[in-house]
Design a protein around this motif. Structure first.
Motif, mmCIF file in Angstrom:
data_model
loop_
_atom_site.group_PDB
_atom_site.id
_atom_site.type_symbol
_atom_site.label_atom_id
_atom_site.label_comp_id
_atom_site.label_asym_id
_atom_site.label_seq_id
_atom_site.Cartn_x
_atom_site.Cartn_y
_atom_site.Cartn_z
ATOM 1 N N ILE A 108 1.182 -1.298 0.044
ATOM 2 C CA ILE A 108 -0.151 -0.203 0.057
ATOM 3 C C ILE A 108 0.672 1.265 -0.087
ATOM 4 C CG2 ILE A 108 -1.898 1.166 1.119
ATOM 5 C CD1 ILE A 108 -2.802 -1.214 0.350
ATOM 6 N N GLU A 109 0.747 2.264 -0.878
ATOM 7 C CA GLU A 109 1.383 3.611 -0.699
ATOM 8 C C GLU A 109 0.767 4.093 -0.018
ATOM 9 O OE1 GLU A 109 1.356 4.698 -4.881
ATOM 10 O OE2 GLU A 109 2.439 2.637 -5.372
ATOM 11 N N PRO A 110 1.741 4.666 1.037
ATOM 12 C CA PRO A 110 0.738 6.368 1.449
ATOM 13 C C PRO A 110 0.040 6.798 0.555
ATOM 14 C CG PRO A 110 2.992 5.526 2.415
ATOM 15 C CD PRO A 110 2.978 4.732 0.931
ATOM 16 N N PHE A 111 0.429 7.590 -0.125
ATOM 17 C CA PHE A 111 0.211 8.938 -0.994
ATOM 18 C C PHE A 111 -0.090 8.899 -2.577
ATOM 19 C CE2 PHE A 111 1.188 10.583 2.869
ATOM 20 C CZ PHE A 111 0.734 11.567 4.140
ATOM 21 N N GLY A 112 -0.845 9.113 -3.304
ATOM 22 C CA GLY A 112 -0.812 8.452 -4.454
ATOM 23 C C GLY A 112 -2.024 9.601 -5.114
ATOM 24 N N ALA A 113 -2.104 9.233 -6.244
ATOM 25 C CA ALA A 113 -2.941 10.279 -7.071
ATOM 26 C C ALA A 113 -4.228 9.260 -7.482
ATOM 27 C CB ALA A 113 -2.642 10.556 -8.679
ATOM 28 N N VAL A 114 -5.560 9.084 -7.276
ATOM 29 C CA VAL A 114 -6.836 7.779 -7.673
ATOM 30 C C VAL A 114 -7.095 9.247 -8.758
ATOM 31 C CG1 VAL A 114 -8.988 9.556 -6.123
ATOM 32 C CG2 VAL A 114 -8.298 7.267 -6.497
ATOM 33 N N ALA A 115 -7.923 7.920 -9.691
ATOM 34 C CA ALA A 115 -8.628 8.230 -10.643
ATOM 35 C C ALA A 115 -9.840 7.017 -10.802
ATOM 36 C CB ALA A 115 -8.465 8.481 -11.986
ATOM 37 N N GLU A 116 -10.698 7.644 -11.606
ATOM 38 C CA GLU A 116 -11.908 7.073 -11.726
ATOM 39 C C GLU A 116 -12.807 7.107 -13.436
ATOM 40 O OE1 GLU A 116 -14.321 4.710 -9.293
ATOM 41 O OE2 GLU A 116 -15.801 4.628 -10.587
ATOM 42 N N LEU A 117 -12.867 6.790 -14.459
ATOM 43 C CA LEU A 117 -13.073 6.764 -15.528
ATOM 44 C C LEU A 117 -14.625 6.017 -15.967
ATOM 45 C CD1 LEU A 117 -13.601 8.961 -18.066
ATOM 46 C CD2 LEU A 117 -12.307 7.867 -19.106
ATOM 47 N N GLY A 118 -15.753 6.146 -15.683
ATOM 48 C CA GLY A 118 -17.429 5.821 -16.384
ATOM 49 C C GLY A 118 -18.376 5.727 -16.703
ATOM 50 N N VAL A 119 -18.353 4.750 -18.140
ATOM 51 C CA VAL A 119 -19.606 5.151 -18.655
ATOM 52 C C VAL A 119 -20.786 4.068 -18.288
ATOM 53 C CG1 VAL A 119 -20.424 4.972 -21.208
ATOM 54 C CG2 VAL A 119 -17.672 5.307 -20.690
ATOM 55 N N THR A 120 -21.978 4.586 -18.827
ATOM 56 C CA THR A 120 -23.690 4.090 -18.365
ATOM 57 C C THR A 120 -24.376 4.747 -19.322
ATOM 58 O OG1 THR A 120 -23.313 4.601 -16.282
ATOM 59 C CG2 THR A 120 -24.840 4.022 -16.848
ATOM 60 N N VAL A 121 -24.781 3.157 -20.147
ATOM 61 C CA VAL A 121 -25.338 3.308 -20.853
ATOM 62 C C VAL A 121 -26.779 2.734 -20.592
ATOM 63 C CG1 VAL A 121 -23.639 2.963 -22.713
ATOM 64 C CG2 VAL A 121 -24.587 1.341 -21.465
ATOM 65 N N PHE A 122 -28.261 3.379 -21.151
ATOM 66 C CA PHE A 122 -28.983 2.892 -20.969
ATOM 67 C C PHE A 122 -29.388 3.039 -19.643
ATOM 68 C CE2 PHE A 122 -28.078 0.284 -24.826
ATOM 69 C CZ PHE A 122 -28.620 0.320 -25.526
#
Length: 288
Positions: free
Chosen positions: A229-243
């Protein structure tokens, strides 16, 4: 909390439990889930969602390791949220593994100055779970990959608390953006905090996109987890929802281990609760 045993103890425990008992427990659990889902849906559930997650396409050289896959079932009705989730963790170098099986109940909190908040409480079991090794090796056989036979940690149960809050601002149309704060604590296992910006865009009634980008603080008390586990870091999420039913999401550092995952979710009931903050992973679009 119970003492974790070494590799020999883990192997012996796995042999004592037996694959037949594990299969029976898994079938019983899934049967209850599918029997209860329609009943909950008949009670006007806002959302019944099944999600699976995998690190199959991570760019890390240790692919299919650490937090390698997950399955989750979530039900939401009138602001009350129930979730059953299992994350499989493997450490090939150390020769150990564990499944992180969690049950949690959550509730939307009263809005405060346009901030939408959600709190959860539950329990997490560390050890051999419902899926874990058997499901992973089944997938490996189908893909022609090597099977894994790692020792499980001795079972232990831990409390879990989580909280998330966010607000949104819309310049008009179908776009919204705002800040998000997320906190999670699992006793004697791990904790994290995320501060991020989130955005949502609905270019078409049947298509929605959501984005999260920010920073993450992580801490781990479980000995098998702490080195990764890294104490500090960037975080990102990209989601696509259809229907309004099917969601595909890519995430980076979602577990604090600096790895990428893909998640696929399906909502069995039409989602009518957009715009509520939700705590933790697998929550679908974070901002509506």
């Amino acid at each position: 909390l119970p003492r974790r045993c070494g590799p020999a103890c883990g192997v012996a425990r796995g042999l004592e439990q037996g694959s037949g008992m594990r299969t029976a427990a898994r079938i019983t659990t899934l049967a209850l889930v599918f029997l209860l889902a329609p009943a909950i849906g008949g009670l006007a559930a806002q959302q019944i969602e099944f999600t699976t997650e995998n690190d199959l396409f991570t760019d890390d050289t240790a692919r299919d390791d650490l937090y390698t896959f997950a399955v989750a079932l979530e039900v939401e009705r009138h602001g009350t949220h129930f979730a059953l989730r299992e994350d499989a963790f493997t450490d090939r170098a150390a020769g150990v593994r564990f499944d992180e099986t969690s049950w949690s109940f959550g509730r939307s909190l009263p809005a405060w100055r346009s901030w939408r908040s959600h709190a959860e409480a539950g329990a997490v079991r560390i050890g051999r779970g419902l899926f874990g090794e058997d499901v992973q090796n089944t997938v490996h056989r189908a893909l022609g990959s090597d099977e894994l036979a790692l020792a499980y940690l001795e079972p232990s149960v831990h409390g879990r608390l989580a909280f998330a809050t966010e607000r949104s601002w819309s310049p008009g149309g179908s776009f919204a953006v705002g800040p998000r704060l997320e906190l999670e604590w699992v006793s004697d296992v791990r904790a994290h905090a995320i501060v991020a910006a989130v955005a949502a865009w609905r270019p078409h009634p049947l298509l929605a996109l959501d984005l999260l980008a920010g920073g993450r603080w992580s801490d781990a008390d479980l000995a098998a987890l702490a080195p990764h586990i890294e104490p500090f870091g960037a975080v990102a999420e990209l989601g696509v929802t259809v229907f309004e039913r099917i969601r595909l999401a890519w995430s980076y550092n979602d577990h604090g281990d600096g790895r990428t995952h893909l998640a696929l979710g399906y909502r069995f009931a039409r989602w009518r609760g957009a715009g509520e903050a939700r705590s933790g992973r697998g929550s679908g679009s974070r901002l509506g």
